[in-house]
Design a protein around this motif. Structure first.
Motif, short mmCIF file in Angstrom:
data_model
loop_
_atom_site.label_atom_id
_atom_site.label_comp_id
_atom_site.label_asym_id
_atom_site.label_seq_id
_atom_site.Cartn_x
_atom_site.Cartn_y
_atom_site.Cartn_z
N ASP A 1 10.67 -27.96 4.89
CA ASP A 1 10.78 -27.46 6.14
C ASP A 1 10.00 -28.15 7.17
N SER A 2 8.96 -29.05 6.59
CA SER A 2 8.35 -29.89 7.61
C SER A 2 9.08 -31.21 8.09
N PHE A 3 10.13 -31.50 7.07
CA PHE A 3 10.98 -32.65 7.68
C PHE A 3 12.39 -32.49 7.50
N TYR A 4 12.85 -31.54 7.45
CA TYR A 4 14.47 -31.54 7.61
C TYR A 4 14.96 -31.70 8.76
N LYS A 5 14.25 -31.45 9.81
CA LYS A 5 14.94 -31.92 11.49
C LYS A 5 13.77 -32.30 12.17
N ASN A 6 14.24 -32.86 13.51
CA ASN A 6 13.12 -33.01 14.47
C ASN A 6 12.99 -31.71 15.06
N LEU A 7 11.70 -31.27 15.35
CA LEU A 7 11.46 -30.28 16.46
C LEU A 7 12.17 -30.48 17.59
N GLU A 8 12.85 -29.36 18.15
CA GLU A 8 13.78 -29.51 19.28
C GLU A 8 12.97 -28.64 20.41
N PHE A 9 13.62 -29.13 21.55
CA PHE A 9 13.38 -28.29 22.82
C PHE A 9 14.32 -27.07 22.99
N GLY A 10 13.32 -25.94 23.27
CA GLY A 10 14.13 -24.66 23.22
C GLY A 10 13.95 -24.19 24.52
N THR A 11 13.88 -22.86 25.11
CA THR A 11 13.74 -22.15 26.39
C THR A 11 12.41 -22.52 26.92
N GLY A 12 11.31 -22.60 26.07
CA GLY A 12 10.24 -23.07 26.51
C GLY A 12 9.57 -24.37 26.17
N GLY A 13 10.52 -25.25 26.04
CA GLY A 13 10.10 -26.54 25.60
C GLY A 13 10.01 -26.96 24.20
N MET A 14 9.05 -27.75 23.67
CA MET A 14 8.84 -27.79 22.20
C MET A 14 7.85 -26.82 21.83
N ARG A 15 8.02 -26.11 20.86
CA ARG A 15 7.15 -25.10 19.87
C ARG A 15 7.55 -25.05 18.64
N GLY A 16 6.26 -25.11 17.84
CA GLY A 16 6.56 -24.98 16.28
C GLY A 16 4.93 -25.06 15.50
N ILE A 17 5.20 -25.12 14.29
CA ILE A 17 4.14 -24.84 13.58
C ILE A 17 3.28 -26.08 13.36
N MET A 18 2.21 -25.79 13.56
CA MET A 18 1.17 -27.35 13.58
C MET A 18 0.89 -27.88 11.82
N GLY A 19 1.22 -29.25 11.94
CA GLY A 19 1.23 -29.78 10.58
C GLY A 19 1.97 -31.24 10.61
N HIS A 20 2.06 -31.75 9.54
CA HIS A 20 2.44 -32.91 9.31
C HIS A 20 4.28 -33.02 9.02
N GLY A 21 4.91 -34.09 9.78
CA GLY A 21 6.31 -34.09 9.53
C GLY A 21 6.95 -33.85 10.80
N ASP A 22 8.13 -34.35 10.84
CA ASP A 22 9.06 -34.31 12.29
C ASP A 22 9.36 -32.82 12.67
N ASN A 23 9.25 -32.06 11.90
CA ASN A 23 9.43 -30.58 12.44
C ASN A 23 8.10 -29.77 12.35
N ARG A 24 7.17 -30.61 12.88
CA ARG A 24 5.77 -29.93 13.00
C ARG A 24 5.21 -30.43 14.31
N ILE A 25 4.43 -29.79 14.83
CA ILE A 25 3.62 -30.11 16.10
C ILE A 25 2.13 -31.03 15.39
N ASN A 26 2.39 -32.14 15.87
CA ASN A 26 1.11 -33.11 15.49
C ASN A 26 1.02 -34.22 16.55
#
Length: 571
Positions: free
Chosen positions: A41-66
């Motif tokens: 879940d942390s690496f399967y995609k890049n965290l994307e921009f949505g209706t409110g910008g980039m938002r996600g769970i904090m942690g390590h990986g492409d799909n996390r806020i860090n």
């Protein structure tokens, strides 16, 4: 032997190179050894921009806020700003909320901008999101960033991007920024801060924002009426504590009781399950305080102070929560009435809302001969309307998700000024011997009784995203012909930019930016919309029903809502 998808592992291995700090590498290796599901879940995609910008769970990986995902976004934005404003001394304002790591993340972002020779105005402590939008214009910046995840759970954080008008990124600029970001590797990020380019800001912007809020949010309420209004307020551990009490006091509202247990900013939000004023439970302590102090109105804001929840006393003297559509209806009607009394309506003004909000706002606008504009979900589209229509004067606008904007000095939903406006309405109605609740009944009586209901279903992780996709696919490919006994007369597919008239069978263009939203309209005036959230792992269903009946309509409308929810199989 723990199996890890080779494609995931290839992404992971990039994070195990010397560019990434030792702590990051160590914790990623722990995930590989012990938690392959979390790793995926942390690496399967890049965290994307949505209706409110980039938002996600904090942690390590492409799909996390860090540090690294924020750094890459900021480097891409820096490159974009250089191309958009060639030869200009670029300036950026940065604010942050109460969440864990927000202050540190804000400094990481400031460092990258400064390393690229961009002047940074950085708030030294947490501030409301609408103040950041205001600061972009006030300080003549080309962009702004706020580190926030709004009302999401504590493990989330986010990165909202604003451009020079103070509004969030919209098309085509959002695609241009994303293209810049996607062209980069993490190793392209310049983290080498130039402190000479970073300036901390506070009181000057605070005072200017407070003054602008009072100018836009007050409407001639008497000193006595303001002093007589009893207000119970909670910041839900968020940023509004830095501004709303101050603005209320400066405006003359001196009878304010604050929920002390929720006044301290805290990213754990320890007294609530969710710091979201849309959730009735979030305002429980404020409602208890209101009963203790015999308050007239309860106001609670979300962590970054762009949304507000309101409760007022009903005919029985009990506190009753208003939903976002009801708040928007009251605020819009009140504003238009004030503008009419002042003789300022000449057909060159507009109010705004969104495609999933109550149709009642349009009816009110028509009554006052004011233009009504409607956009996609998200306040960035209302900001775009203001920018795209300089020939029209913006009065106010909102959406069902508890956001409202008064005037155009801010270009995002603004719980600070909206709080002041709510108090003006309540104070004036109390002084007239009425109440905000009775005022709502009067508006319903004039324009028809509308009821709205939101159903939100959470589907976390990769599997959840796939389930949401399948739900939308099914609704799109197998459209309802009848909903709760009423024939479907029209379906809008915003993703296809297509409106289908089920009576004639003809289709036409909607001329809206493409978005994954479906809206059904029925013969009896009901409206049902479905959309995946752009900022949370949720699919949302928006139900709106109405009747012209004046008596015993509450039960009728609730039965309609229940029947629709049952047919959607989501109640």
């Amino acid at each position: 032997m723990i199996y890890v998808d080779p494609k995931i592992l290839a992404r992971v291995n990039k994070w195990l190179t010397p560019f990434f700090d030792e702590k990051t590498q160590t914790e990623i290796k722990e995930m590989i050894a012990r938690d392959p599901e979390k790793l995926e879940d942390s690496f399967y995609k890049n965290l994307e921009f949505g209706t409110g910008g980039m938002r996600g769970i904090m942690g390590h990986g492409d799909n996390r806020i860090n540090k690294y995902t924020l750094g890459k976004n900021t480097q891409g934005l820096s490159n974009y700003l250089r191309k958009r404003f060639p030869g200009k001394n670029i300036k950026v304002a940065i604010a942050f909320d109460c969440r864990h790591n927000s202050k540190e993340f804000a400094k990481f972002v400031a460092d990258v901008f400064s390393a690229n020779g961009i002047k940074v105005f950085l708030f030294s402590e947490l501030r409301p999101t609408p103040e950041l939008s205001f600061a972009v214009k006030y300080l003549d910046c080309q962009a702004g960033i706020v580190l926030t995840a709004s009302h999401n759970p504590p493990e989330y954080n986010g990165y909202k991007v604003y451009l020079e008008d103070g509004g969030q990124l919209v098309s085509p600029q959002d695609k241009e920024v994303v293209a810049e970001i996607n062209s980069l590797q993490y190793q392209d990020v310049n983290f080498g801060a130039n402190e000479n380019f970073i300036e901390f800001i506070d009181s000057e912007v605070d005072e200017a924002f407070a003054a602008a809020s009072i100018k836009n949010g007050t409407f001639g309420t008497s000193k006595e009426a303001r002093e007589n209004l009893k207000i119970a307020f909670t910041s839900l551990h968020g940023t509004s504590i830095t501004m709303i009490p101050k603005v209320l006091e400066q405006a003359g509202y001196t009878n304010v009781s604050i929920v002390k247990e929720q006044a301290e900013p805290d990213g754990d939000f320890p007294t609530v399950k969710s710091p979201n004023p849309e959730e009735p439970a979030a305002l429980k302590m404020a409602l208890e305080l209101a009963d203790k102090e015999n308050s007239d109105i309860v106001i609670g804001t979300d962590p970054d102070s762009d949304r507000l929840g309101i409760a007022v006393r009903n005919d029985k003297g009990e506190m009753q929560l208003l939903n976002g559509n009801q708040t928007m209806v009251l605020m819009t009607h009140f504003l238009l009435e004030q503008w009419k009394k002042a003789g300022k309506l000449n057909g060159k003004q507009f109010v705004a809302s969104t495609i999933v909000s109550t149709p009642m706002v349009e009816k009110i606008a028509e009554h006052y001969n004011v233009n009504y504009l409607e956009g996609l979900t998200g306040f960035k589209w209302i900001a775009k309307m203001i920018k795209d229509h300089p020939e029209l004067e913006f009065i106010g606008g909102g959406e069902e998700s508890f956001g409202y904007l008064v005037g155009d000095f801010v270009r995002d939903k603004d719980a600070v000024t909206a709080t002041l406006l709510a108090c003006e309405i309540a104070a004036q109605k109390k002084a007239e011997g009425s109440s905000m609740y009775n005022y709502l009944k009067e508006v319903y009586n004039q324009f028809g009784n509308y009821r709205e209901h939101l159903i939100s279903i959470t589907k976390k992780g990769k599997k959840g995203a796939e389930e949401i996709s399948e739900m939308m696919k099914s609704l799109r490919e197998n459209p309802f012909k009848e909903i709760a006994g009423s024939k479907v007369v029209r379906m809008d597919d915003i993703l296809k930019d297509e409106c289908t008239d089920f009576i004639t069978g003809k289709t036409s263009a909607l001329n809206l930016p493409k978005s994954n939203v479906l809206i059904y309209f029925t013969e009896d005036g009901s409206k049902i919309a479905a959309r995946p959230s752009g900022t949370e792992p949720k699919i949302k269903f928006y139900i709106s029903v109405n009747t012209i009946e004046k008596e015993n309509f509450t039960e009728t409308l609730q039965k309609k809502i229940d029947a629709i929810a049952a047919q959607l199989n989501v109640n």
